[in-house]
Design a protein around this motif. Structure first.
Motif, PDB file in Angstrom:
ATOM      1  N   PHE A  53       0.837  -1.208   0.000  1.00  0.00           N
ATOM      2  CA  PHE A  53       0.000   0.000   0.000  1.00  0.00           C
ATOM      3  C   PHE A  53       0.864   1.247   0.000  1.00  0.00           C
ATOM      4  CE2 PHE A  53      -2.678  -3.254   1.808  1.00  0.00           C
ATOM      5  CZ  PHE A  53      -3.923  -2.995   1.253  1.00  0.00           C
ATOM      6  N   LYS A  54       0.337   2.316  -0.601  1.00  0.00           N
ATOM      7  CA  LYS A  54       0.966   3.627  -0.425  1.00  0.00           C
ATOM      8  C   LYS A  54      -0.061   4.554   0.227  1.00  0.00           C
ATOM      9  CE  LYS A  54      -0.104   5.447  -5.012  1.00  0.00           C
ATOM     10  NZ  LYS A  54       0.332   6.287  -6.084  1.00  0.00           N
ATOM     11  N   LEU A  55       0.344   5.752   0.554  1.00  0.00           N
ATOM     12  CA  LEU A  55      -0.590   6.691   1.170  1.00  0.00           C
ATOM     13  C   LEU A  55      -1.651   7.074   0.136  1.00  0.00           C
ATOM     14  CD1 LEU A  55       1.980   8.938   3.068  1.00  0.00           C
ATOM     15  CD2 LEU A  55       0.671   6.997   3.950  1.00  0.00           C
ATOM     16  N   ALA A  56      -2.900   7.255   0.604  1.00  0.00           N
ATOM     17  CA  ALA A  56      -3.999   7.497  -0.340  1.00  0.00           C
ATOM     18  C   ALA A  56      -3.833   8.849  -1.048  1.00  0.00           C
ATOM     19  CB  ALA A  56      -5.319   7.451   0.405  1.00  0.00           C
ATOM     20  N   LYS A  57      -4.363   8.848  -2.286  1.00  0.00           N
ATOM     21  CA  LYS A  57      -4.198  10.013  -3.158  1.00  0.00           C
ATOM     22  C   LYS A  57      -4.783  11.300  -2.546  1.00  0.00           C
ATOM     23  CE  LYS A  57      -5.886   8.734  -6.837  1.00  0.00           C
ATOM     24  NZ  LYS A  57      -6.627   8.177  -7.839  1.00  0.00           N
ATOM     25  N   THR A  58      -6.018  11.206  -2.038  1.00  0.00           N
ATOM     26  CA  THR A  58      -6.681  12.424  -1.542  1.00  0.00           C
ATOM     27  C   THR A  58      -5.882  13.053  -0.412  1.00  0.00           C
ATOM     28  OG1 THR A  58      -8.685  11.175  -1.902  1.00  0.00           O
ATOM     29  CG2 THR A  58      -8.939  13.325  -0.881  1.00  0.00           C
ATOM     30  N   ARG A  59      -5.422  12.182   0.486  1.00  0.00           N
ATOM     31  CA  ARG A  59      -4.658  12.714   1.619  1.00  0.00           C
ATOM     32  C   ARG A  59      -3.379  13.396   1.129  1.00  0.00           C
ATOM     33  NH1 ARG A  59      -2.180   9.077   6.510  1.00  0.00           N
ATOM     34  NH2 ARG A  59      -0.075   9.879   6.281  1.00  0.00           N
ATOM     35  N   GLN A  60      -2.719  12.787   0.147  1.00  0.00           N
ATOM     36  CA  GLN A  60      -1.478  13.373  -0.352  1.00  0.00           C
ATOM     37  C   GLN A  60      -1.756  14.703  -1.066  1.00  0.00           C
ATOM     38  OE1 GLN A  60       0.626  12.075   1.502  1.00  0.00           O
ATOM     39  NE2 GLN A  60       2.185  11.302   0.124  1.00  0.00           N
ATOM     40  N   ILE A  61      -2.865  14.751  -1.827  1.00  0.00           N
ATOM     41  CA  ILE A  61      -3.187  15.996  -2.544  1.00  0.00           C
ATOM     42  C   ILE A  61      -3.404  17.131  -1.531  1.00  0.00           C
ATOM     43  CG2 ILE A  61      -4.942  17.161  -3.960  1.00  0.00           C
ATOM     44  CD1 ILE A  61      -5.358  14.556  -5.466  1.00  0.00           C
ATOM     45  N   VAL A  62      -4.044  16.780  -0.411  1.00  0.00           N
ATOM     46  CA  VAL A  62      -4.367  17.805   0.588  1.00  0.00           C
ATOM     47  C   VAL A  62      -3.119  18.209   1.384  1.00  0.00           C
ATOM     48  CG1 VAL A  62      -5.656  18.222   2.721  1.00  0.00           C
ATOM     49  CG2 VAL A  62      -6.766  17.088   0.815  1.00  0.00           C
ATOM     50  N   LEU A  63      -2.370  17.209   1.848  1.00  0.00           N
ATOM     51  CA  LEU A  63      -1.313  17.517   2.822  1.00  0.00           C
ATOM     52  C   LEU A  63       0.078  17.747   2.234  1.00  0.00           C
ATOM     53  CD1 LEU A  63      -2.238  15.122   5.776  1.00  0.00           C
ATOM     54  CD2 LEU A  63      -2.571  17.587   5.638  1.00  0.00           C
ATOM     55  N   ARG A  64       0.363  17.082   1.105  1.00  0.00           N
ATOM     56  CA  ARG A  64       1.753  17.161   0.602  1.00  0.00           C
ATOM     57  C   ARG A  64       2.209  18.567   0.251  1.00  0.00           C
ATOM     58  NH1 ARG A  64       5.999  13.702  -0.066  1.00  0.00           N
ATOM     59  NH2 ARG A  64       7.270  14.921  -1.456  1.00  0.00           N
ATOM     60  N   PRO A  65       1.316  19.407  -0.321  1.00  0.00           N
ATOM     61  CA  PRO A  65       1.784  20.769  -0.617  1.00  0.00           C
ATOM     62  C   PRO A  65       2.245  21.507   0.637  1.00  0.00           C
ATOM     63  CG  PRO A  65      -0.333  20.347  -1.665  1.00  0.00           C
ATOM     64  CD  PRO A  65      -0.052  19.179  -0.785  1.00  0.00           C
ATOM     65  N   ILE A  66       1.695  21.151   1.801  1.00  0.00           N
ATOM     66  CA  ILE A  66       2.085  21.851   3.029  1.00  0.00           C
ATOM     67  C   ILE A  66       3.274  21.158   3.684  1.00  0.00           C
ATOM     68  CG2 ILE A  66       1.302  22.721   5.278  1.00  0.00           C
ATOM     69  CD1 ILE A  66      -1.546  22.386   4.381  1.00  0.00           C
ATOM     70  N   LEU A  67       3.203  19.838   3.791  1.00  0.00           N
ATOM     71  CA  LEU A  67       4.175  19.114   4.622  1.00  0.00           C
ATOM     72  C   LEU A  67       5.349  18.555   3.822  1.00  0.00           C
ATOM     73  CD1 LEU A  67       1.614  17.105   6.809  1.00  0.00           C
ATOM     74  CD2 LEU A  67       2.530  19.375   7.256  1.00  0.00           C
ATOM     75  N   GLN A  68       5.197  18.509   2.503  1.00  0.00           N
ATOM     76  CA  GLN A  68       6.236  17.998   1.600  1.00  0.00           C
ATOM     77  C   GLN A  68       6.834  16.681   2.105  1.00  0.00           C
ATOM     78  OE1 GLN A  68       8.712  21.280   0.319  1.00  0.00           O
ATOM     79  NE2 GLN A  68       6.918  22.497  -0.108  1.00  0.00           N
ATOM     80  N   ASP A  69       8.161  16.651   2.400  1.00  0.00           N
ATOM     81  CA  ASP A  69       8.762  15.387   2.807  1.00  0.00           C
ATOM     82  C   ASP A  69       8.789  15.202   4.320  1.00  0.00           C
ATOM     83  OD1 ASP A  69       9.213  13.821   0.592  1.00  0.00           O
ATOM     84  OD2 ASP A  69      11.020  14.914   0.019  1.00  0.00           O
ATOM     85  N   GLY A  70       7.856  15.836   5.037  1.00  0.00           N
ATOM     86  CA  GLY A  70       7.714  15.551   6.471  1.00  0.00           C
ATOM     87  C   GLY A  70       7.261  14.098   6.622  1.00  0.00           C
ATOM     88  N   LEU A  71       7.444  13.545   7.817  1.00  0.00           N
ATOM     89  CA  LEU A  71       7.219  12.109   8.019  1.00  0.00           C
ATOM     90  C   LEU A  71       5.799  11.663   7.633  1.00  0.00           C
ATOM     91  CD1 LEU A  71       8.976   9.812   9.052  1.00  0.00           C
ATOM     92  CD2 LEU A  71       8.038  10.178  11.320  1.00  0.00           C
ATOM     93  N   LEU A  72       4.819  12.517   7.886  1.00  0.00           N
ATOM     94  CA  LEU A  72       3.428  12.117   7.640  1.00  0.00           C
ATOM     95  C   LEU A  72       3.142  11.908   6.156  1.00  0.00           C
ATOM     96  CD1 LEU A  72       0.840  11.793   9.459  1.00  0.00           C
ATOM     97  CD2 LEU A  72       0.268  14.122   8.819  1.00  0.00           C
ATOM     98  N   THR A  73       3.840  12.624   5.283  1.00  0.00           N
ATOM     99  CA  THR A  73       3.539  12.545   3.854  1.00  0.00           C
ATOM    100  C   THR A  73       4.699  11.964   3.035  1.00  0.00           C
ATOM    101  OG1 THR A  73       4.039  14.903   3.915  1.00  0.00           O
ATOM    102  CG2 THR A  73       1.743  14.313   3.615  1.00  0.00           C
ATOM    103  N   ALA A  74       5.835  11.680   3.674  1.00  0.00           N
ATOM    104  CA  ALA A  74       6.975  11.107   2.934  1.00  0.00           C
ATOM    105  C   ALA A  74       6.672   9.647   2.606  1.00  0.00           C
ATOM    106  CB  ALA A  74       8.236  11.183   3.791  1.00  0.00           C
ATOM    107  N   GLU A  75       7.283   9.142   1.525  1.00  0.00           N
ATOM    108  CA  GLU A  75       7.096   7.733   1.182  1.00  0.00           C
ATOM    109  C   GLU A  75       8.433   7.107   0.828  1.00  0.00           C
ATOM    110  OE1 GLU A  75       3.308   6.291   0.070  1.00  0.00           O
ATOM    111  OE2 GLU A  75       3.009   8.038  -1.196  1.00  0.00           O
ATOM    112  N   ASN A  76       8.411   5.778   0.734  1.00  0.00           N
ATOM    113  CA  ASN A  76       9.551   4.988   0.250  1.00  0.00           C
ATOM    114  C   ASN A  76      10.851   5.323   0.980  1.00  0.00           C
ATOM    115  OD1 ASN A  76       7.684   3.752  -1.435  1.00  0.00           O
ATOM    116  ND2 ASN A  76       7.864   5.422  -2.887  1.00  0.00           N
ATOM    117  N   PRO A  77      12.003   5.452   0.253  1.00  0.00           N
ATOM    118  CA  PRO A  77      13.275   5.586   0.993  1.00  0.00           C
ATOM    119  C   PRO A  77      13.335   6.832   1.865  1.00  0.00           C
ATOM    120  CG  PRO A  77      13.681   5.449  -1.387  1.00  0.00           C
ATOM    121  CD  PRO A  77      12.207   5.467  -1.199  1.00  0.00           C
TER     122      PRO A  77
END
Ligand code: HEM
Length: 433
Positions: A53-77
């Motif tokens: 599984f990866k993090l769901a799309k909607t959550r990433q669309i909402v949060l990634r612009p703010i948190l970028q590579d913070g732990l909550l929205t970072a993935e993989n390595p």
């Protein structure tokens, strides 16, 4: 339906979502959708098959612009390296080291309740108080600029950028601009600049050989390095801690005070315990272990009103479950909101019964039936911080004041934004005990 999703997704879930082990819609509007309630299925998604599984799309669309590579929205390595680098930041020793600051900030704050006859919005107050705790433990209040302005900007940031847009729900590509992008862009830029300057000032202090305060920022800077965090990731994680680490706790505290006000017999037990233990032990760390009833009330409040109502993933491959195939691309929702009120897994699911969480009863609750902090490799890293903070705050507040709802017949309606909030706030009075 879009309107409900935009305004309050909690209202979407019909009676069957609180009865069935899972609900799977193979061809929903935004693609296949699974709501998982069965604790075994939840363990499968969050633990056994976590890598599928990866993090769901909607959550990433909402949060990634703010948190970028913070732990909550970072993935993989990036996530793997960051989680490892941040483990030493959240050791019991460091979290325990914050207990005095938590006590000090709370004691300062609660003086406002000494003036009787005033109504307070406890939902707002708890956000302010947990922000004050975070500002102290994150950067010892050495924030660039005016702290009040900083706090206001955070609120605006998550209200604008951090909202699901109807376009997000129907799979409109990410490059199509959403209105929130225009309103939020300026605030985000301003906010990032404040955080960056705060970090640079601290790094300069350390480089000059000055002794820095023992707070999260110093700990994060110590995790800097090629195998640890980059400077940009430290910035993303400071913003992540702010985003993930105070409103969640504030919501749980607000709902605890509300539920206790509605159940005076339970409140009396918590007040008695809080008075006795805070008087007997001067070290606030002792309270955390010695206030089982207060902790149980807080945990029961997070069952009925989980601050993070949804944990969402997307399947990277077809997954077999019983006689169903959860198709690749399915959005999979583990929803503390439905799970914690599920009619099969809980006795009297809608009743406020803190005793369920007393140590002697705890064993009856399945690990995957109660998930305020999630589970598996991405379980909340701030869990012990949040629980320690909540017990210290409740210990001080409930040993000194009795909180009552102003309009005891009014049920505050829960609204799902990033957290589960009481619509219209929690209007309460405080009476010194
Ligand atoms: C009552 C308070 C809190 C609740 C209910 C809560 C809830 C959660 C949940 C459910 C997750 C898992 C999300 C997922 O699996 O997708 C999570 C992750 C996370 N939380 Fe918390 N949280 C709280 C407090 C905090 C605090 C105080 C901090 C930091 C100081 C924090 C930082 C994080 C971070 C960084 C993650 C991401 C972990 C990862 O993906 O590796 N949280 N939280």
């Amino acid at each position: 339906m879009f309107w409900i999703v935009y305004n309050n997704p909690i209202e979407l879930w019909g009676a069957h979502s609180y009865r069935e082990p899972y609900v799977y819609i193979p061809s929903g509007i935004g693609g296949p959708l699974l709501v998982a309630n069965d604790p075994k299925l939840i363990r499968h998604i969050l633990v056994e098959k976590a890598k599928s599984f990866k993090l769901a799309k909607t959550r990433q669309i909402v949060l990634r612009p703010i948190l970028q590579d913070g732990l909550l929205t970072a993935e993989n390595p990036v996530w793997k390296r960051s989680r490892k680098a941040m483990a030493p930041v959240f050791t019991p020793k460091h979290i325990h080291g914050f207990a005095d600051a938590m006590r000090r900030v709370t004691e300062d704050y609660v003086t406002k309740y000494e003036n009787q006859g005033i109504q307070h919005d406890l939902a707002k107050d708890m956000t302010e108080l947990t922000f004050n705790v975070l500002a102290e433990t994150l950067f010892s209040n050495e924030i660039e600029g005016d702290p009040k302005e900083f706090e206001h900007k955070i609120e605006r940031l998550f209200e604008t950028v951090g909202r699901v847009d109807p376009l997000d729900i129907v799979n409109v590509p990410e490059w199509v601009p959403r209105p929130k992008h225009f309103t939020g862009r300026g605030i985000l830029k301003y906010f990032r600049k404040l955080v960056r300057t705060t970090i640079e000032d601290r790094a300069e202090k350390i480089a000059k050989g000055e002794t820095p305060p023992d707070d999260f920022l110093t700990l994060l800077l110590r995790a800097e390095g090629p195998d640890g965090l980059s400077r940009a990731e430290i910035e993303d994680n400071v913003i992540t801690f702010i985003g993930a680490g105070h409103e969640t706790t504030a919501r749980a505290l607000g709902w605890t005070l509300y539920l206790l006000a509605k159940a005076p017999h339970e409140r009396a037990k918590v007040e008695e315990e809080a008075k006795r233990i805070t008087a007997e032990y001067s070290n606030p760390l002792d309270w955390v272990e010695r206030m089982p009833y207060t902790r149980a009330a807080f945990e029961e409040a997070m069952r009925l009103y989980p601050p993070a109502p949804v944990i969402s993933r997307e399947a990277l491959e077809d997954i077999e479950w019983e006689d169903t195939i959860i198709k690749k691309g399915s959005q999979c929702l583990v929803m503390p909101w439905t799970l914690h009120r599920h009619q099969v897994y809980w006795d009297q699911p809608n009743a406020f019964m803190p005793s369920r969480f007393l140590p002697e009863n705890r064993g009856k609750i399945d690990r995957y039936q109660y998930l305020p902090f999630g589970a598996g490799p991405r379980v909340c890293i701030g869990q012990s911080f949040a629980i320690q903070e909540a017990i210290i705050i409740l210990g001080i507040m409930l040993s000194r004041f009795r909180f009552d709802m102003v309009d005891s017949d009014k049920e505050p309606w829960p609204v799902q934004k990033l957290t589960t909030q009481p619509d219209g706030g929690l209007n309460m009075t405080a009476t010194p005990l």
